[in-house]
Every structure is written in structure tokens, then in C-alpha cells.
Write a protein that holds these residues in place. Structure first.
Motif, PDB file in Angstrom:
ATOM      1  N   LEU A   1       4.721   2.026 -16.745  1.00 57.13           N
ATOM      2  CA  LEU A   1       5.264   1.041 -15.807  1.00 57.13           C
ATOM      3  C   LEU A   1       4.725   1.274 -14.398  1.00 57.13           C
ATOM      4  N   MET A   2       4.659   2.532 -13.995  1.00 62.20           N
ATOM      5  CA  MET A   2       4.133   2.831 -12.663  1.00 62.20           C
ATOM      6  C   MET A   2       2.668   2.420 -12.543  1.00 62.20           C
ATOM      7  N   MET A   3       1.877   2.713 -13.556  1.00 61.68           N
ATOM      8  CA  MET A   3       0.462   2.336 -13.514  1.00 61.68           C
ATOM      9  C   MET A   3       0.310   0.820 -13.416  1.00 61.68           C
ATOM     10  N   ALA A   4       1.125   0.088 -14.177  1.00 62.67           N
ATOM     11  CA  ALA A   4       1.056  -1.371 -14.125  1.00 62.67           C
ATOM     12  C   ALA A   4       1.443  -1.889 -12.744  1.00 62.67           C
ATOM     13  N   ALA A   5       2.463  -1.294 -12.140  1.00 63.33           N
ATOM     14  CA  ALA A   5       2.889  -1.727 -10.807  1.00 63.33           C
ATOM     15  C   ALA A   5       1.818  -1.442  -9.764  1.00 63.33           C
ATOM     16  N   ILE A   6       1.118  -0.310  -9.899  1.00 65.84           N
ATOM     17  CA  ILE A   6       0.027   0.006  -8.964  1.00 65.84           C
ATOM     18  C   ILE A   6      -1.058  -1.061  -9.033  1.00 65.84           C
ATOM     19  N   VAL A   7      -1.361  -1.509 -10.242  1.00 60.13           N
ATOM     20  CA  VAL A   7      -2.367  -2.562 -10.401  1.00 60.13           C
ATOM     21  C   VAL A   7      -1.894  -3.859  -9.732  1.00 60.13           C
ATOM     22  N   LEU A   8      -0.597  -4.193  -9.901  1.00 60.54           N
ATOM     23  CA  LEU A   8      -0.094  -5.450  -9.351  1.00 60.54           C
ATOM     24  C   LEU A   8      -0.048  -5.454  -7.833  1.00 60.54           C
ATOM     25  N   THR A   9      -0.030  -4.286  -7.206  1.00 60.99           N
ATOM     26  CA  THR A   9      -0.084  -4.255  -5.743  1.00 60.99           C
ATOM     27  C   THR A   9      -1.483  -4.551  -5.215  1.00 60.99           C
ATOM     28  N   TYR A  10      -2.489  -4.473  -6.054  1.00 60.49           N
ATOM     29  CA  TYR A  10      -3.885  -4.688  -5.662  1.00 60.49           C
ATOM     30  C   TYR A  10      -4.307  -3.721  -4.553  1.00 60.49           C
ATOM     31  N   SER A  11      -3.671  -2.586  -4.489  1.00 63.26           N
ATOM     32  CA  SER A  11      -3.991  -1.602  -3.459  1.00 63.26           C
ATOM     33  C   SER A  11      -5.241  -0.824  -3.856  1.00 63.26           C
ATOM     34  N   ARG A  12      -6.261  -0.898  -3.021  1.00 62.88           N
ATOM     35  CA  ARG A  12      -7.487  -0.151  -3.305  1.00 62.88           C
ATOM     36  C   ARG A  12      -7.264   1.354  -3.170  1.00 62.88           C
ATOM     37  N   GLY A  13      -6.507   1.751  -2.172  1.00 60.57           N
ATOM     38  CA  GLY A  13      -6.177   3.161  -2.059  1.00 60.57           C
ATOM     39  C   GLY A  13      -5.343   3.643  -3.233  1.00 60.57           C
ATOM     40  N   GLY A  14      -4.430   2.785  -3.709  1.00 61.43           N
ATOM     41  CA  GLY A  14      -3.631   3.140  -4.872  1.00 61.43           C
ATOM     42  C   GLY A  14      -4.483   3.319  -6.121  1.00 61.43           C
ATOM     43  N   PHE A  15      -5.481   2.465  -6.301  1.00 70.54           N
ATOM     44  CA  PHE A  15      -6.354   2.593  -7.470  1.00 70.54           C
ATOM     45  C   PHE A  15      -7.178   3.871  -7.399  1.00 70.54           C
ATOM     46  N   VAL A  16      -7.738   4.166  -6.238  1.00 69.63           N
ATOM     47  CA  VAL A  16      -8.535   5.383  -6.093  1.00 69.63           C
ATOM     48  C   VAL A  16      -7.660   6.618  -6.341  1.00 69.63           C
ATOM     49  N   GLY A  17      -6.444   6.612  -5.794  1.00 66.74           N
ATOM     50  CA  GLY A  17      -5.541   7.731  -6.015  1.00 66.74           C
ATOM     51  C   GLY A  17      -5.145   7.870  -7.465  1.00 66.74           C
ATOM     52  N   LEU A  18      -4.849   6.750  -8.134  1.00 68.29           N
ATOM     53  CA  LEU A  18      -4.485   6.795  -9.558  1.00 68.29           C
ATOM     54  C   LEU A  18      -5.639   7.316 -10.394  1.00 68.29           C
ATOM     55  N   LEU A  19      -6.846   6.888 -10.079  1.00 68.27           N
ATOM     56  CA  LEU A  19      -8.010   7.367 -10.817  1.00 68.27           C
ATOM     57  C   LEU A  19      -8.169   8.872 -10.657  1.00 68.27           C
TER      58      LEU A  19
ATOM     59  N   ASN B   1       0.822  -1.213   0.000  1.00 66.03           N
ATOM     60  CA  ASN B   1       0.000   0.000   0.000  1.00 66.03           C
ATOM     61  C   ASN B   1       0.861   1.270   0.000  1.00 66.03           C
ATOM     62  N   ASP B   2       1.937   1.267   0.804  1.00 70.65           N
ATOM     63  CA  ASP B   2       2.819   2.429   0.838  1.00 70.65           C
ATOM     64  C   ASP B   2       3.541   2.612  -0.490  1.00 70.65           C
ATOM     65  N   MET B   3       3.976   1.518  -1.076  1.00 71.94           N
ATOM     66  CA  MET B   3       4.638   1.617  -2.376  1.00 71.94           C
ATOM     67  C   MET B   3       3.669   2.114  -3.438  1.00 71.94           C
ATOM     68  N   ALA B   4       2.429   1.644  -3.395  1.00 71.64           N
ATOM     69  CA  ALA B   4       1.427   2.107  -4.358  1.00 71.64           C
ATOM     70  C   ALA B   4       1.172   3.598  -4.186  1.00 71.64           C
ATOM     71  N   LEU B   5       1.142   4.095  -2.941  1.00 70.08           N
ATOM     72  CA  LEU B   5       0.941   5.520  -2.714  1.00 70.08           C
ATOM     73  C   LEU B   5       2.080   6.336  -3.321  1.00 70.08           C
ATOM     74  N   PHE B   6       3.320   5.875  -3.128  1.00 69.01           N
ATOM     75  CA  PHE B   6       4.465   6.583  -3.710  1.00 69.01           C
ATOM     76  C   PHE B   6       4.380   6.590  -5.232  1.00 69.01           C
ATOM     77  N   LEU B   7       3.983   5.487  -5.824  1.00 72.41           N
ATOM     78  CA  LEU B   7       3.866   5.416  -7.283  1.00 72.41           C
ATOM     79  C   LEU B   7       2.743   6.314  -7.795  1.00 72.41           C
ATOM     80  N   VAL B   8       1.653   6.382  -7.044  1.00 73.68           N
ATOM     81  CA  VAL B   8       0.542   7.256  -7.435  1.00 73.68           C
ATOM     82  C   VAL B   8       1.002   8.711  -7.510  1.00 73.68           C
ATOM     83  N   THR B   9       1.775   9.136  -6.525  1.00 73.41           N
ATOM     84  CA  THR B   9       2.241  10.528  -6.520  1.00 73.41           C
ATOM     85  C   THR B   9       3.369  10.763  -7.521  1.00 73.41           C
TER      86      THR B   9
END
Length: 491
Positions: A258-276, A223-231
Motif C-alpha cells: 500500500l505504501m509503495m502504491a501511494a508513493i507512485v500516486l504522489t508522482y514524487s520524483r524524490g519519493g521514487f528515487v528514495g523508494l528505489l 513530496n513530504d508525504m512520499a518521503l515519510f512513506l519511503v522511510t
């Protein structure tokens, strides 16, 4: 006869009427008009010279000094991201970040006092972060466990506050800011490549199907890694739109994908909402003339992502609204913890229960998994207001920069939109993670303040939240010690 002819035509001045005595008033009036005209022209030129000197003076103040401090800040950030102690454990590597940080702080204090005569500039964000630090200190005596509160305050949190102040004062040129952002981009791309390689090797270590984080630092869980990738995605997109040449555009575009793909692979719901939120905001801002087309294409891409995403990704996202779809029950648990953290905040509204103390009243010793309720429950409701203002203030002021640079082909335009999107992505993603005391937001807000200060130095005026007012700088000899001239408000 003479009178009749004189009345039919213009009066004729006879030679005696055109004598020197009668010409004096005319010559005097002509000389006065010429003098006034020359005076007005000189006044206009002097005003223009003052404005030019004023802008150059402010720009010079921002560019001067802090070269060694910037090198130290850059090295500290490299160590923070690389985390050498996790790969090469030793007493030196484990204390390397502290050593570099202390050296950077020492150089900063000496340089800052030499250059500007004060310890720090005082934009509103600096005042807010100092208030947030004060709220953390006040929570310690009233904490359930004062030792835990002091440990949380003195560990990472105080370092975040100090480095934030260093960033605001030191990153004072566009080249320095771009170098820091490029470092973030490289780290995010490296993390993304590692996540994709883990998925290729079937190293799904979290819940049996999710990619985990890297090490035990700020990227320690998915989740933390997904947050960093989102930003970081908006930064890659800003470099993409501002790049000249096909090779650069391909590189930055590939980094973003690549970052978007990695966010998906983390399955982070917060990461998906942030990316959207990030993608919707950037598309709305940059593609303002084709918003209908962008909206339709965005919906098509979203549907395609949900259809072709790996495994049970769609069900994982649907569990945000229907917790029963979560196979491991983490959605139900987080909802209960959210209610518990809100109740704790309302029960201790002044000083909270102490930094890092929520696990003492939580379920199964879990953290709040929400940055906003984390601050409210552990430091009080006033601290929550300060924390929110700390994020929203640069977001709004960057909006003014975007409006003033729209359509000029200025790279500042894309950077301002990107940092707005990064802050927005953090606001959404941090609703699912307890990251209020970690590095993410302090670097982002620091970069946002630096970009605004650089823009203010180039234009010679200060960005204010009220767009109906313009803040004009005074002559350079009245420049204050904190890097900006004194200002006056003009309606």
C-alpha cells in the motif's frame, strides 16, 4: 650382574628410596599443579561471572525508569501524526502538542536526573545534534532577517532536537522501540489508504494529476508525504521478515505494498528515487545469497512499474534527467534554485544567511527544495558537515550490528537493516525537499541510536566504527552515569 640388569631396565626404587622424605617433593609438586589448575578454573569462572553480571548490569540500567516519560513521548508522537487541530480546530487542540511536549519534557528531566544523575546520555549523535543546534543559534545574529531566523529556530527545529534527546534516553527496551515503529507503520498505512481513496475519487489536487498531502503539517504536501512513506516501507518489510505466522506476514506485506502504491500516486520524483534506493538496499542485504536472481527480478518489476503506472508517471520520472519533459516546468525551476542555493552557501560559508532566510534570495520566494543546500546556505558549510555526520554515523554503526547478527535469526538483524534503509531513503529523498528542520530524520536517527544501545546492553560491549577493534565493557561497578560502562580498547 646387578649393575648389568639395572642398566637394561628402568631403575627400581628400593623401599628406602620411597620414604616420606623422598615423596615430599613429588607430593608438593602435585599439590602445586592441582592448586594452579583450580586457580585457573576459578579465574575462568570468575571472568565468565563478571561478563554475565556486566551484561546484566548494563541491560538493567537501560531498562530501569522512564516509564511515564515513554507514555508522554508516545502520546506526543500520536498528536504529532494525528494533527487534531486540523480536523477539530479549537484553542485546546491547537496547543495540545505543545502541552503534551512540555509535560513529557518535565517528566523526562526529573526521571533522568533521578535515574542517571545527568541530563542526557552522550552518544556521538547527541553531540552532533547539539552542534547542529549551536550552528542554528549562531546563524541568527548574522541572518538577513534575524526575526525569521529566530522564528525558524524556536518553532519546529528546537522541538525536534529536544524530542530526539528524549527518544535516545527513553526508548531503552525492544518492546518500546517496536511500539514506536508500529505506530509509524499504522500512520503510514492510513496515509496510503487515504491517498488511494483520493485517486479513486479523482481528487488529484496537485497539478491536476497528483495526489496531495494530508492537512498542513508534516504530511502537508505530496513530496513530504512520499518521503515519510519511503522511510516507512523498510519498517513494514522488517516486521514482515521477522513475523511468525501467515496472518502477520500477509498484514505487514500488504502494508508495504500500500505504501509503495501511494508513493507512485504522489508522482514524487524524490519519493521514487528514495523508494528505489530502499528496495535495492534491502534486497541486497537480506537476499545476499541470491543477489543475481534478486537483481533480475528487481529490473523486471521496475520495467513493469514504468509500463503500467498511471498516467504520465514514466515521463515524470524521465524529467529528472530531461527537464524539457516536465509539463509544468518545475524541474527547470528546481535546478535554478539548486544552483542559487549552492552559490549562496559558497558566498556565506561560516554562518550562512540565517535559518529560514533562503527565500529572501531565492527565485519567486521559493525554498531550496534540497535539505543539504538548505543547511549549507542557511547555517554554513560547517553545519552541513555536522548534519551529514548526524545521518551517516548511525547508518555505519548499524552496519556493525547487522554484521554481528547475520544468520542468527535475530529480529534485531531485520530492524537494523530496515533503519539503515530508512536513513538511506531519507538521504536520497531529502535531496528533493527542504526538510532538514522537520521531524523525519530526528525520529529515524533516534530509533537507530536506540536499537544500537539496546543491542550493546544485551551483548555487553559498545559498537565502534572501526570493525578491527572490540570495545569491551568494564565490571558493572564502574558503570558510568550515562547508561554504559567505561570501555577500554583492545586491538
Amino acid at each position: 650382574m646387578w649393575r648389568s640388569r639395572k642398566s637394561d631396565y628402568e631403575p627400581v626404587r628400593r623401599p628406602r628410596d620411597a620414604g616420606p622424605a623422598n615423596l615430599l617433593p613429588v607430593l608438593r609438586d602435585s599439590y602445586t599443579l592441582k592448586k594452579v589448575s583450580d586457580s585457573n578454573r576459578k579465574t575462568e569462572e570468575s571472568v565468565g561471572d563478571v561478563e554475565t553480571r556486566k551484561s546484566e548490569a548494563v541491560k538493567g540500567i537501560l531498562k530501569r525508569g522512564h516509564g511515564f516519560t515513554y507514555v508522554g513521548l508516545f502520546l506526543f508522537t500520536v498528536v504529532l501524526y494525528a494533527r487534531p487541530a486540523e480536523f477539530y480546530p479549537s484553542p485546546l487542540t491547537s496547543s495540545l502538542a505543545l502541552i503534551v511536549g512540555v509535560m513529557t519534557l518535565a517528566i523526562f528531566i526529573a526521571s533522568q536526573l533521578t535515574v542517571e544523575g545527568v541530563l542526557t546520555a552522550r552518544p556521538r549523535e547527541i553531540n552532533l545534534v547539539l552542534l547542529l543546534g549551536l550552528a542554528g543559534l549562531l546563524s541568527i545574529p548574522f541572518a538577513l532577517s534575524p526575526s525569521e531566523a529566530w522564528h525558524t529556530f524556536g518553532d519546529t527545529f528546537i522541538r525536534c532536537l529536544v524530542i530526539f534527546i528524549v527518544i535516545v534516553n527513553v526508548v531503552r527496551t525492544e518492546s518500546r522501540l517496536r511500539a514506536m515503529l508500529f505506530l509509524t507503520l499504522i500512520v503510514a498505512t492510513w496515509l496510503s489508504l487515504g491517498a488511494m481513496n483520493d485517486y479513486r475519487l479523482n481528487l488529484t489536487t496537485v497539478e491536476g494529476y497528483r495526489i496531495g498531502g494530508r492537512g498542513s503539517g508534516i504530511f502537508g504536501n505530496s513530496n513530504d508525504m512520499a518521503l515519510f512513506l519511503v522511510t516507512s516501507v523498510p519498517i513494514a518489510l522488517a516486521f514482515f521478515f521477522g513475523a511468525r505466522g501467515a496472518a502477520k506476514k500477509v498484514f505487514f506485506g500488504a502494508c508495504a505494498l500500500l505504501m509503495m502504491a501511494a508513493i507512485v500516486l504522489t508522482y514524487s520524483r524524490g519519493g521514487f528515487v528514495g523508494l528505489l534506493a530502499v528496495l535495492a538496499f534491502m534486497a541486497w542485504k537480506i537476499g545476499r545469497r541470491q543477489r543475481l536472481t534478486i537483481t533480475v527480478c528487481g529490473l523486471i518489476l521496475l520495467i513493469g512499474l514504468l509500463l503500467f503506472a498511471p498516467g504520465n508517471y514514466a515521463l515524470r520520472l524521465a524529467s529528472i534527467f530531461m527537464p524539457s519533459l516536465d509539463a509544468v516546468g518545475s524541474s527547470d525551476m528546481r535546478r535554478e534554485i539548486l544552483y542559487r542555493s549552492i552559490w549562496t552557501a559558497l558566498s556565506h560559508p561560516l554562518f550562512g544567511i540565517g535559518m529560514g532566510n533562503f527565500h529572501n534570495v531565492s527565485i519567486r520566494e521559493l525554498v531550496s527544495h534540497n535539505a543539504y543546500t538548505q543547511v549549507a546556505a542557511e547555517m554554513g558549510l560547517a553545519a552541513l558537515v555536522v548534519y551529514t555526520m548526524f545521518i551517516v554515523t548511525p547508518l555505519r554503526r548499524l552496519g556493525q550490528v547487522v554484521r554481528e547478527t547475520t544468520g542468527r535469526g535475530n529480529p534485531t538483524y531485520y530492524l537494523a537493516i530496515a533503519l539503515q534503509a530508512s536513513l538511506l531513503g531519507y538521504m536520497f529523498s531529502s535531496f528533493f525537499a527542504s526538510v532538514a528542520y522537520l521531524w523525519y530524520v530526528y525520529y529515524l536517527v533516534g530509533y537507530a541510536v536506540c536499537l544500537r544501545r539496546i543491542y550493546e546492553a544485551e551483548t555487553g560491549r559498545e559498537i565502534v566504527l572501526d570493525s578491527k577493534k572490540t570495545r569491551r565493557t568494564s565490571p558493572p561497578e564502574r558503570a558510568t552515569a550515562h547508561g554504559f560502562p567505561e570501555v577500554e580498547t583492545v586491538g
